[in-house]
Each structure stands twice: as structure tokens, then as C-alpha cells.
Design an enzyme around this catalytic site. Sequence first.
Site, mmCIF file in Angstrom:
data_model
loop_
_atom_site.group_PDB
_atom_site.id
_atom_site.type_symbol
_atom_site.label_atom_id
_atom_site.label_comp_id
_atom_site.label_asym_id
_atom_site.label_seq_id
_atom_site.Cartn_x
_atom_site.Cartn_y
_atom_site.Cartn_z
ATOM 1 C CB ILE A 23 -4.729 -5.458 -4.754
ATOM 2 C CG1 ILE A 23 -3.913 -4.164 -4.799
ATOM 3 C CG2 ILE A 23 -3.827 -6.673 -4.960
ATOM 4 C CD1 ILE A 23 -2.940 -3.974 -3.647
ATOM 5 N NE ARG A 40 0.753 -2.951 5.296
ATOM 6 C CZ ARG A 40 1.006 -2.663 4.016
ATOM 7 N NH1 ARG A 40 1.268 -3.619 3.148
ATOM 8 N NH2 ARG A 40 1.029 -1.398 3.600
ATOM 9 C CD GLU A 64 6.637 -6.376 6.349
ATOM 10 O OE1 GLU A 64 6.072 -7.343 5.831
ATOM 11 O OE2 GLU A 64 6.676 -5.243 5.834
ATOM 12 C CB THR A 124 0.704 -9.795 -1.764
ATOM 13 O OG1 THR A 124 -0.634 -9.724 -2.270
ATOM 14 C CG2 THR A 124 1.437 -10.926 -2.434
ATOM 15 C CG ASP A 142 5.640 -9.114 -0.990
ATOM 16 O OD1 ASP A 142 6.833 -9.353 -1.282
ATOM 17 O OD2 ASP A 142 5.143 -7.970 -1.014
ATOM 18 C CG HIS A 174 6.423 -5.134 2.077
ATOM 19 N ND1 HIS A 174 5.815 -4.943 3.280
ATOM 20 C CD2 HIS A 174 5.619 -4.538 1.167
ATOM 21 C CE1 HIS A 174 4.706 -4.249 3.123
ATOM 22 N NE2 HIS A 174 4.565 -3.989 1.834
ATOM 23 C CD GLN A 175 10.645 -9.132 -4.615
ATOM 24 O OE1 GLN A 175 11.586 -9.542 -3.958
ATOM 25 N NE2 GLN A 175 10.606 -9.205 -5.939
ATOM 26 C CB ALA A 176 3.799 -7.363 -3.819
HETATM 27 P P1 NAI Z 1 -8.485 -1.264 -1.152
HETATM 28 O O1 NAI Z 1 -8.735 -0.256 -0.079
HETATM 29 O O2 NAI Z 1 -8.782 -0.907 -2.570
HETATM 30 O O3 NAI Z 1 -9.272 -2.622 -0.825
HETATM 31 C C1 NAI Z 1 -9.335 -3.209 0.440
HETATM 32 C C2 NAI Z 1 -10.634 -4.021 0.481
HETATM 33 O O4 NAI Z 1 -10.641 -4.752 1.697
HETATM 34 C C3 NAI Z 1 -11.890 -3.162 0.449
HETATM 35 O O5 NAI Z 1 -12.776 -3.624 -0.546
HETATM 36 C C4 NAI Z 1 -12.464 -3.331 1.840
HETATM 37 O O6 NAI Z 1 -13.897 -3.255 1.870
HETATM 38 C C5 NAI Z 1 -11.977 -4.728 2.171
HETATM 39 N N1 NAI Z 1 -12.063 -5.021 3.591
HETATM 40 C C6 NAI Z 1 -12.122 -4.183 4.651
HETATM 41 N N2 NAI Z 1 -12.262 -4.893 5.800
HETATM 42 C C7 NAI Z 1 -12.292 -6.199 5.440
HETATM 43 C C8 NAI Z 1 -12.433 -7.407 6.166
HETATM 44 N N3 NAI Z 1 -12.600 -7.402 7.494
HETATM 45 N N4 NAI Z 1 -12.424 -8.574 5.488
HETATM 46 C C9 NAI Z 1 -12.271 -8.585 4.133
HETATM 47 N N5 NAI Z 1 -12.154 -7.465 3.393
HETATM 48 C C10 NAI Z 1 -12.153 -6.301 4.039
HETATM 49 O O7 NAI Z 1 -6.949 -1.684 -0.974
HETATM 50 P P2 NAI Z 1 -5.977 -2.310 -2.062
HETATM 51 O O8 NAI Z 1 -5.293 -1.237 -2.820
HETATM 52 O O9 NAI Z 1 -6.688 -3.396 -2.792
HETATM 53 O O10 NAI Z 1 -4.850 -2.961 -1.095
HETATM 54 C C11 NAI Z 1 -5.169 -4.056 -0.242
HETATM 55 C C12 NAI Z 1 -4.059 -4.221 0.775
HETATM 56 O O11 NAI Z 1 -2.856 -4.610 0.106
HETATM 57 C C13 NAI Z 1 -3.652 -2.926 1.507
HETATM 58 O O12 NAI Z 1 -4.462 -2.711 2.659
HETATM 59 C C14 NAI Z 1 -2.218 -3.158 1.864
HETATM 60 O O13 NAI Z 1 -2.155 -3.652 3.183
HETATM 61 C C15 NAI Z 1 -1.748 -4.223 0.882
HETATM 62 N N6 NAI Z 1 -0.701 -3.747 -0.012
HETATM 63 C C16 NAI Z 1 0.457 -4.485 -0.084
HETATM 64 C C17 NAI Z 1 1.487 -4.084 -0.910
HETATM 65 C C18 NAI Z 1 2.748 -4.876 -1.032
HETATM 66 O O14 NAI Z 1 3.729 -4.395 -1.627
HETATM 67 N N7 NAI Z 1 2.804 -6.109 -0.544
HETATM 68 C C19 NAI Z 1 1.379 -2.838 -1.698
HETATM 69 C C20 NAI Z 1 0.100 -2.186 -1.606
HETATM 70 C C21 NAI Z 1 -0.898 -2.629 -0.761
#
Ligand code: NAI
Length: 332
Positions: free
Chosen positions: A154, A233, A262, A231, A257, A294-296
Site C-alpha cells: 500500500i 491501524r 474503533e 489508513t 480511517d 475503516h472503509q479504505a
Molecule cells: P505490507 O506487509 O505489504 O507492508 C507493510 C510494510 O511495513 C513492510 O514493508 C514492512 O517492512 C513495513 N514495516 C514493518 N515494520 C515497520 C516499522 N517499524 N516502521 C515502518 N515500516 C515497517 O502491508 P500492506 O498491505 O501495505 O498494508 C499495510 C497496513 O495497512 C496493514 O498492516 C494494515 O494494518 C493496513 N490495512 C488497512 C486497511 C484499511 O481498510 N484501512 C486495509 C488493509 C490493510
Amino acid sequence: MKIVSYSSKPYDKQALCRVLDAEWDIVYTELALDLHSLSLANGAEVITAFVNDRLDRAVLEKLYAGGTRLIALRCAGFNNVDLEAAKQLGIKVMRVPAYSPYAVAEHTVGLMLTLNRKFHRAYNRVREGNFSLNGMLGFDMHGKTIGIIGAGRIGRLVGKMLKAFGCEVLIYDPYDCSACKQMGITQVPIEQIFTDSDVISLHCPLNKETTHIINADSISSMKTGVMLINTGRGGLMDTSALIDGLKSGKIGYLGMDVYEKEGALFFEDHSCEIIQDDAFERLLTFHNVLVTGHQAYFTQEALSHIAETTALNIQAYISGNNSCLENELTCS
Ligand code: NAI
């Protein structure tokens, strides 16, 4: 085999039914999983769960005693699961690692543009016949510095979209991001994200290291008037520090979001109740704060993908009970 699907709203059920009901008998419930609702899972070898379902040790132990051996998360984040306890008990935990990074990235950019150009205020004003532009002044995104925390699927997509706006994009991730370099995105220490960015957007997982990564200290090192977007957590941000930052003007815009408490609010209609969370209600009083519930992730494509991957995860569990499965979280 009995399968219980928790936190299944009508839209979830519709998407899940299409792929799950053809193969298995599913019990759908809108109830969130917690100590009160887990009796429904009695005898269910598989349960499916979502972002705010409670999967701590106490719940996992009771699920295990009731026969549950697979938790198929219908989401990517897993901060609500005690993975250590699951591993000790021998419960597999699977997830949907990427259902639509586009959905979340597009919503993220939407929050930035809305806060900047005040679409939410314009919508109401124009409907009331008020065409005054006082208070509606925005800024060009072009040329601004965007700091992204978390260079995953993302975060990188958000960076790519903002490069197309002509922004300078900085990114922080503890791991080297070679793909970022190729995209013209500069990987920098986190302190530089805080000091140099006009807009900061959070895309890292919530864990011990990242809890309250946005706090009074980090906010004090930011530019005055910074825009913060979350967006990821809710627990990534310290709500009381946000309120102080908004009151002092240090934070110029806040888009969320997700919210750290929440679980008591989101995904339900509380419009006829008195909301008891004073910090949340205080946030809503600021004209420069925009909260979505939480609708992203919430697009047709993402819901279909969640349902399809959940079905594949359950199938993989059934056919490969003892092996380490692709989307499994408890594999070391
Ligand atoms: P991803 O696993 O592809 O990327 C997460 C990145 O964060 C990785 O590159 C990782 O190395 C990095 N990371 C780990 N520890 C870190 C730290 N201490 N500081 C900075 N970066 C760090 O995950 P993706 O798919 O990009 O999702 C990211 C987050 O988005 C998820 O963990 C989830 O919490 C949230 N999310 C929110 C949604 C929503 O509807 N609002 C929907 C889907 C995900």
C-alpha cells in the site's frame, strides 16, 4: 465440517456466500468474536474473523477447547491475534495478505485531497446556497514533500500515485526497498520523515515497535501545519497527542480511517446513542479532521478477493493439514 463466520455484515455475507456456500455449510453471524459470542463456535473446526474480532489467549484457549483448529482471517492486519498463543495451542491462523492495495491507496489519496481542498465542507455549503470561498483555501499537491511510513504494497502504491501529482516522496521502512529507488522514491530515516514532510501517511503494521509511532515527541519535530493521514491501524497514533497537536495548530489536517478504540464504534450504527468516547468526540469537533470508519478497503474488488482467498485458505487447510501453508501466520 462446521464453519462459523464472525463479524459478517450483509455485504460480507453476500460476497462470501458466492464462494463458500457451494462447498461448506457456513453459520454467518454479525456478532464480533469475543468471550460472549464464542459459544457459537462450539464444534466449529474453522472460524473466519475480521479486524476487530478478539483473538487473544483467553478466546483462543476456549476456541481450541471447542474444537477450532483454523482461524481464517478475512483481512491482512493481524494485530488482534495472539500468534504466540495460537502457535502453542496448535491453531493455524491464515489471512488474506493483499486483497486490494489499490482500494486502500486510493482512499488514502482521497483523504488527502478532501482535507486539502475541503470537498466535505463544499458539499454542505453549496447545498445550503452558500458559495463563499472563505475558509476553503487549499494548496497545490505538486511540489510538496510526502513522507510515507511503511514501504509495503500500500505504501509504495500511495507513493506512486503521489509521484504522478509531482510530489517529492520520502519513505521509511526498516528494510531496504529497492523497488522504491526504481520508482524515484527516496528511502530515509524516520526522523527525516517527521522533519521534512508536508504530509505524512502511515502504512506499516501495528506491533510493539510501531504502537504510538505518532506521539507528542514525533509531532513536536514535524512542520507546523503538517497533514497526518492514517489508513493503517488506529494504535499507530496516540489520540491525546493528536488532540494537543490540533489545538496548538501544529497539526494542520488529520485524516483517519482507523482509530485506536474503533472496536467499540466502527462497523455499527450508533446514531441513536450517546457516544461515550470523549477523545473520539473531541476529534470530530475539529473542522480540519476527517474520519472514515475503516472503509479504505471497502470496494467490490476487495470483497470478492477476500472471499476467494478465504475459500482457498480453508481448502488449503483441509488438504494440507500438517504443512506450512502459503498465507499462514503461525509458521516460523
Ligand atoms: P505490507 O506487509 O505489504 O507492508 C507493510 C510494510 O511495513 C513492510 O514493508 C514492512 O517492512 C513495513 N514495516 C514493518 N515494520 C515497520 C516499522 N517499524 N516502521 C515502518 N515500516 C515497517 O502491508 P500492506 O498491505 O501495505 O498494508 C499495510 C497496513 O495497512 C496493514 O498492516 C494494515 O494494518 C493496513 N490495512 C488497512 C486497511 C484499511 O481498510 N484501512 C486495509 C488493509 C490493510
